[in-house]
Scaffold this motif. Structure first.
Motif, PDB file in Angstrom:
ATOM      1  N   TYR A   1       0.820  -1.201   0.063  1.00  0.00           N
ATOM      2  CA  TYR A   1      -0.080  -0.077   0.116  1.00  0.00           C
ATOM      3  C   TYR A   1       0.787   1.214   0.129  1.00  0.00           C
ATOM      4  CZ  TYR A   1      -3.235   3.447   1.632  1.00  0.00           C
ATOM      5  OH  TYR A   1      -3.975   4.668   1.926  1.00  0.00           O
ATOM      6  N   ILE A   2       2.004   1.236   0.827  1.00  0.00           N
ATOM      7  CA  ILE A   2       2.753   2.586   0.700  1.00  0.00           C
ATOM      8  C   ILE A   2       3.520   2.543  -0.415  1.00  0.00           C
ATOM      9  CG2 ILE A   2       4.741   3.403   2.204  1.00  0.00           C
ATOM     10  CD1 ILE A   2       3.783   2.203   4.680  1.00  0.00           C
ATOM     11  N   ARG A   3       4.037   1.608  -0.830  1.00  0.00           N
ATOM     12  CA  ARG A   3       4.580   1.771  -2.026  1.00  0.00           C
ATOM     13  C   ARG A   3       3.876   2.342  -3.391  1.00  0.00           C
ATOM     14  NH1 ARG A   3       9.788  -0.817  -2.487  1.00  0.00           N
ATOM     15  NH2 ARG A   3      10.291  -2.352  -0.911  1.00  0.00           N
ATOM     16  N   LYS A   4       2.663   1.980  -3.330  1.00  0.00           N
ATOM     17  CA  LYS A   4       1.727   2.548  -4.474  1.00  0.00           C
ATOM     18  C   LYS A   4       1.107   3.586  -4.334  1.00  0.00           C
ATOM     19  CE  LYS A   4       0.279  -2.229  -5.878  1.00  0.00           C
ATOM     20  NZ  LYS A   4      -1.009  -3.241  -6.039  1.00  0.00           N
ATOM     21  N   THR A   5       0.922   3.979  -3.121  1.00  0.00           N
ATOM     22  CA  THR A   5       0.247   5.184  -2.391  1.00  0.00           C
ATOM     23  C   THR A   5       1.212   6.611  -2.250  1.00  0.00           C
ATOM     24  OG1 THR A   5      -1.279   3.916  -1.632  1.00  0.00           O
ATOM     25  CG2 THR A   5      -1.768   6.202  -1.073  1.00  0.00           C
ATOM     26  N   TYR A   6       2.343   6.018  -1.608  1.00  0.00           N
ATOM     27  CA  TYR A   6       3.200   6.962  -1.138  1.00  0.00           C
ATOM     28  C   TYR A   6       4.534   6.656  -1.780  1.00  0.00           C
ATOM     29  CZ  TYR A   6      -0.583   8.061   2.127  1.00  0.00           C
ATOM     30  OH  TYR A   6      -1.775   8.309   2.474  1.00  0.00           O
ATOM     31  N   PRO A   7       4.840   6.734  -2.992  1.00  0.00           N
ATOM     32  CA  PRO A   7       6.266   6.087  -3.591  1.00  0.00           C
ATOM     33  C   PRO A   7       7.290   7.084  -3.125  1.00  0.00           C
ATOM     34  CG  PRO A   7       4.774   7.277  -5.157  1.00  0.00           C
ATOM     35  CD  PRO A   7       4.006   7.286  -3.919  1.00  0.00           C
ATOM     36  N   ASN A   8       6.962   8.278  -2.631  1.00  0.00           N
ATOM     37  CA  ASN A   8       8.382   9.067  -2.344  1.00  0.00           C
ATOM     38  C   ASN A   8       9.056   8.647  -0.895  1.00  0.00           C
ATOM     39  OD1 ASN A   8       8.059  10.903  -4.235  1.00  0.00           O
ATOM     40  ND2 ASN A   8       6.357  12.191  -3.312  1.00  0.00           N
ATOM     41  N   TYR A   9       8.654   7.723  -0.132  1.00  0.00           N
ATOM     42  CA  TYR A   9       8.978   7.225   0.995  1.00  0.00           C
ATOM     43  C   TYR A   9       9.928   6.078   0.867  1.00  0.00           C
ATOM     44  CZ  TYR A   9       5.637   9.887   4.109  1.00  0.00           C
ATOM     45  OH  TYR A   9       5.005  10.904   4.706  1.00  0.00           O
ATOM     46  N   LYS A  10      11.078   6.253   1.287  1.00  0.00           N
ATOM     47  CA  LYS A  10      12.191   5.190   1.393  1.00  0.00           C
ATOM     48  C   LYS A  10      11.674   4.220   2.567  1.00  0.00           C
ATOM     49  CE  LYS A  10      16.070   8.211   0.370  1.00  0.00           C
ATOM     50  NZ  LYS A  10      17.265   8.854   0.833  1.00  0.00           N
ATOM     51  N   LEU A  11      11.780   2.987   1.925  1.00  0.00           N
ATOM     52  CA  LEU A  11      11.446   2.023   2.788  1.00  0.00           C
ATOM     53  C   LEU A  11      12.610   1.068   3.447  1.00  0.00           C
ATOM     54  CD1 LEU A  11       8.370   0.346   1.073  1.00  0.00           C
ATOM     55  CD2 LEU A  11       8.428   2.167   2.661  1.00  0.00           C
TER      56      LEU A  11
END
Length: 321
Positions: free
Chosen positions: A121-131
């Motif tokens: 979900y984060i990768r698709k919705t908030y792609p600016n975040y480093k994981l």
């Protein structure tokens, strides 16, 4: 040489970390060679996605904006501990967590992840975040670890049971991508750790749902514990309250000299200090122990305490939120 530390709790310990960063900026001669603050990790409560430690409290939108702006202007990312392993699809739309993500979505901030559902979900919705791949995954098998390091993560936090297994550490393909938790307070080889993370995740969800529905009614942790008798040993665990002097005796403990003399020469330069549930004075001793020159610790402690007092940071911790 860069020795990069990831520090706990930008919300509950906001003033504490502000004072510490000011001391680092104003008195660099007190600190060990190469000390840098790579991030400050934690969550703004009541974050349903939070994992690793149960975090209570309530943060207003203005506080979220203020804290994010303060640390980001200093070039320090916030890393959200979104490591709840019990996330279901229905939790992805949580209003509070998404509000935080929108506020901090500037390309600087980061998320620590465990649940594949939430990570996707984060990768698709908030792609600016480093994981960051969480230590909560409990990856202890060498080949699985090496595979994890090769995946699309900014950082992989190693399971701390591997801290002193140098035969495994030496073979990691990209050591600069790995983060080592140096002061683990949990028992080495704990058989209950994964269950503990699951129980914490369920309690965090229960807490977030409770304060949404009943904001003026205290959450009953004892009632929650009574409803999960299978996790009795988890609720009785007091490891997270160990002091610096307690954790020094654990087999997975890493000393400051180990960092500079063993791990940095091997190629590691990312180190995590845990302490989201520590009291202020215990956390202070960990900061001094790891980042300040041994001969300067007493002087740094006095400076730190004086400035904490002057800044009103020596208060009941929950008042800081």
């Amino acid at each position: 040489m860069k020795v990069r530390f990831h520090l706990p709790d930008f919300a509950r310990m906001f003033k504490f970390n502000v004072v510490f960063l000011t001391m680092l900026e104003n008195s660099p001669e007190l600190f060990r060679e190469g000390v840098e603050i790579a991030s400050i990790y934690g969550v703004f409560p009541p974050s349903l996605w939070n994992g690793g430690r149960v975090v209570h409290g309530m943060c207003q939108k203005d506080f979220v904006k203020g804290v994010t702006n303060y640390f980001n202007k200093k070039g320090i990312p916030l890393r959200f501990t979104f490591t709840n392993p019990m996330i279901e699809k229905k939790h992805l739309s949580d209003d509070f967590c998404n509000m935080v993500m929108h506020i901090a979505d500037n390309g600087m901030n980061e998320c620590i992840v465990m649940s594949p559902i939430l990570e996707d979900y984060i990768r698709k919705t908030y792609p600016n975040y480093k994981l960051t791949s969480s230590t909560c995954k409990r990856i202890t098998e060498p080949e699985a670890l090496y595979s994890e390091v090769c995946k699309d993560y900014h950082i992989v936090v190693l399971d701390y049971d591997l801290n002193n297994k140098f035969d495994i550490l030496e073979k990691i393909p990209d050591k600069s991508k790995c983060e080592i938790l140096v002061n683990a307070c949990c028992n080495p080889q704990c058989a209950n750790r994964s269950l503990h993370y699951q129980t914490i995740g369920l309690e965090q969800i229960a807490y977030a749902n409770h304060v949404r529905k009943y904001p003026n009614v205290p959450f009953d942790s004892a009632k929650f514990a009574a409803s999960h008798p299978e996790a009795k040993a988890i609720f009785e665990c007091n490891c997270e309250h160990r002091s610096l002097f307690d954790v020094k005796g654990l087999s997975n403990h890493i000393t400051p000299d180990d960092i500079w003399n063993k791990y940095v020469p091997m190629g590691f330069n990312q180190f995590k200090i845990e302490g989201r549930t520590f009291d202020m004075f215990n956390l202070m001793e960990h900061y001094l122990y790891y980042m300040v020159k041994p001969e300067c610790i007493d002087k740094a402690r006095l400076i730190f305490l004086r400035n904490l007092s002057l800044n009103g940071a020596i208060i009941v911790p929950d008042q800081a939120i």
